[in-house]
Write an enzyme that holds these catalytic residues in place. Structure first.
Site, PDB file in Angstrom:
ATOM      1  N   CYS A  42      53.416  36.658  34.682  1.00 32.81           N
ATOM      2  CA  CYS A  42      53.116  38.082  34.706  1.00 32.81           C
ATOM      3  C   CYS A  42      54.379  38.921  34.770  1.00 32.81           C
ATOM      4  CB  CYS A  42      52.132  38.386  35.841  1.00 32.81           C
ATOM      5  SG  CYS A  42      51.322  39.996  35.688  1.00 32.81           S
ATOM      6  N   HIS A  43      54.668  39.579  35.910  1.00 32.63           N
ATOM      7  CA  HIS A  43      55.860  40.421  36.049  1.00 32.63           C
ATOM      8  C   HIS A  43      57.115  39.621  36.378  1.00 32.63           C
ATOM      9  CE1 HIS A  43      52.726  43.488  36.410  1.00 32.63           C
ATOM     10  NE2 HIS A  43      53.641  44.365  36.064  1.00 32.63           N
TER      11      HIS A  43
END
Length: 117
Positions: A112-113
């Protein structure tokens, strides 16, 4: 796929890591036979979050980012969570570790991030 004999380092902050992006990969890797070590900024419980806002599980780290090295590990994982990733990307120890893994040609996985680092 069996990962017996493989070692994986997981990098995280102590607050803001998305619960499932930390706990599920760690569990899956351990179930596959890998030795997994979780390194956090401080030697205290990691307060995960669900959907970046709701309190999640507490996870005990095995070591700190400052004490961790790439030696003896086959790969590194960076879980997401907006708060986690935002803090990790400016953490000098996290930067040092990811640079070492990449320089050594070892896999760097980010969720994800996590790629912000």
């Amino acid at each position: 796929m069996a990962l017996d004999g493989k070692s994986v380092l997981v990098l995280t902050t102590n607050y803001g890591t998305e619960q499932d992006e930390l706990t599920k990969p760690v569990a899956a890797l351990r179930d596959a036979g890998a030795r997994v070590v979780v390194a956090a900024q401080k030697p205290e419980a990691i307060a995960t979050l669900v959907s970046d806002k709701d309190p999640g599980e507490k996870v005990e780290p095995d070591t700190t980012l400052a004490d961790a090295t790439s030696d003896g590990y086959d790969a590194v994982i960076i879980p997401g969570g907006t708060l986690n990733a935002d803090q990790l990307r400016v953490d000098e120890d996290a930067q040092r570790l990811v640079t070492a893994f990449a320089s050594e040609g070892k896999p760097v996985a980010a969720i994800c991030h996590g790629p912000w680092l």
